[in-house]
Enzyme design. Sequence first.
Site, PDB file in Angstrom:
ATOM      1  N   HIS A 152      -4.287  -2.309   9.538  1.00  0.00           N
ATOM      2  CA  HIS A 152      -3.055  -2.808   9.867  1.00  0.00           C
ATOM      3  C   HIS A 152      -2.067  -1.462  10.382  1.00  0.00           C
ATOM      4  O   HIS A 152      -1.099  -1.819  10.646  1.00  0.00           O
ATOM      5  CB  HIS A 152      -2.455  -3.433   8.784  1.00  0.00           C
TER       6      HIS A 152
ATOM      7  N   HIS B 244      -8.173 -10.615   7.659  1.00  0.00           N
ATOM      8  CA  HIS B 244      -6.644 -10.436   8.248  1.00  0.00           C
ATOM      9  C   HIS B 244      -6.784  -9.625   9.757  1.00  0.00           C
ATOM     10  O   HIS B 244      -7.741  -8.837  10.138  1.00  0.00           O
ATOM     11  CB  HIS B 244      -5.530  -9.522   7.599  1.00  0.00           C
TER      12      HIS B 244
ATOM     13  N   ASP C  40     -12.766  -9.873   2.332  1.00  0.00           N
ATOM     14  CA  ASP C  40     -11.902 -10.861   1.964  1.00  0.00           C
ATOM     15  C   ASP C  40     -11.943 -12.380   2.720  1.00  0.00           C
ATOM     16  O   ASP C  40     -11.107 -13.085   2.349  1.00  0.00           O
ATOM     17  CB  ASP C  40     -10.188 -10.259   2.143  1.00  0.00           C
TER      18      ASP C  40
ATOM     19  N   ASP D 299     -12.748  -8.310   8.930  1.00  0.00           N
ATOM     20  CA  ASP D 299     -11.746  -8.614   7.769  1.00  0.00           C
ATOM     21  C   ASP D 299     -11.130  -9.906   7.964  1.00  0.00           C
ATOM     22  O   ASP D 299     -10.803 -10.446   9.174  1.00  0.00           O
ATOM     23  CB  ASP D 299     -10.961  -7.405   7.881  1.00  0.00           C
TER      24      ASP D 299
HETATM   25  C1  OKP Z   1      -4.987  -5.938   3.989  1.00  0.00           C
HETATM   26  B1  OKP Z   1      -6.482  -5.957   4.799  1.00  0.00           B
HETATM   27  C2  OKP Z   1      -0.330 -11.028  -1.172  1.00  0.00           C
HETATM   28  C3  OKP Z   1      -0.087 -11.040   0.505  1.00  0.00           C
HETATM   29  C4  OKP Z   1      -0.450  -9.745   0.711  1.00  0.00           C
HETATM   30  C5  OKP Z   1      -0.809  -8.470   2.740  1.00  0.00           C
HETATM   31  C6  OKP Z   1      -2.294  -8.437   3.099  1.00  0.00           C
HETATM   32  C7  OKP Z   1      -2.829  -7.485   3.625  1.00  0.00           C
HETATM   33  C8  OKP Z   1      -4.275  -7.104   3.665  1.00  0.00           C
HETATM   34  N1  OKP Z   1       0.704 -10.366  -1.735  1.00  0.00           N
HETATM   35  N2  OKP Z   1      -0.292  -9.599   2.164  1.00  0.00           N
HETATM   36  O1  OKP Z   1      -6.507  -6.612   5.944  1.00  0.00           O
HETATM   37  O2  OKP Z   1      -7.486  -6.691   3.762  1.00  0.00           O
HETATM   38 ZN    ZN Z   2      -7.853  -8.223   5.126  1.00  0.00          ZN
END
Ligand code: OKP
Ligand code: ZN
Length: 343
Positions: free
Chosen positions: A160, A198, A285, A196
């Site tokens: 990110h 996200h 994840d 990932d």
């Molecule tokens: C980072 B990576 C829960 C929502 C969190 C941010 C996610 C970051 C993910 N508090 N939102 O891509 O695994």
């Molecule tokens: Zn993620």
Amino acid sequence: MLTFHSQDTKKRQAKTELDGGRLVTPYECPERVDMIIDAVRQRGLGEIRSTQAYGLDPVLAVHDAAYVMFLEQAWHDWVAAGLHGEPIPSIWPARRLRADAIPDHIAGKVGYYALAAETSLCAGTFEAAQASKDVALSALDHVLDTGEHAFGLCRPPGHHAAIDQYGGYCFFNNAAIAAQRALDTGANRVAILDIDFHHGNGTQDIFYERDDVLFLSIHGDPRQEFPFFLGHADETGRGAGKGFNCNYPLASGTAYPEWSDTLDDAIDRLSDYQPDLLIVSVGVDTFEHDPISSFRLKSDDFTDCGQRLKQAGLPTLFLMEGGYAVDEIGTNTVNLLSGFEAC
Ligand code: OKP
Ligand code: ZN
């Protein structure tokens, strides 16, 4: 396969994450590293190696210098300003506010350089981010020197982190830093495949106008999922980079049959590109029990995923990104890596 690891990645021990309307203990915790190391040992994936220090030059090759200086000073400046708790942004240069005037005060700077508010800064963040990119670069050098595949147990994650922005638990973009160094030391083309949950907005940002890095990302549809403001299918690159960015947004609830079809499509595009190196941004994840994500991959699916990645037939550098089901993070990560090794 060798694993590269540094205890210094655990120097980031933030106390707070803004989760909805509450402050919670961060999902992205140092125990994630221990769980993965334990699984690598128990499963006999291969030797665990320590890292070399590469300094900040490889970071400055992809990130803005003032941004890097900000990260180095932020915690100190916050304390010196008499602020309490951990730095969390509370104002941004939103639409029609000025994004060309960087504030002097730390409370303004935090908003200028953050892309999200969940990720608090803390005393060891800069050191951990440095250690994380050293993990990535040490693993990269092993791949470049030997032609063997390698796993860099990066933490904090990186995908990110944009040219001049942190957030989503990321500070330095480890995959981008490694890709740039590979190019600077002789590679002609590098592909980054981000699996990932996200979208890897930071990696996309860094290479969006370039054709020497192909970026492919399979992720939760940004209409529903973090980072919300990037990761749509129509983002295909700009200028020389047109056609070298490829997003595969998938609906919440996506399970392995559809996810793996998408992976096969991405692998076909990889093979067409014929990169000298493949970097995989590995997030687990996508797991069905991940506490902050919504895909439905099962532990065995990660093994199959590793097997499919092997079909690309490329020198491969695996770099850790997300995965927050801490009890299963080791099993899922090593499943992927050993699936790749097995075939
Ligand atoms: C980072 B990576 C829960 C929502 C969190 C941010 C996610 C970051 C993910 N508090 N939102 O891509 O695994
Ligand atoms: Zn993620």
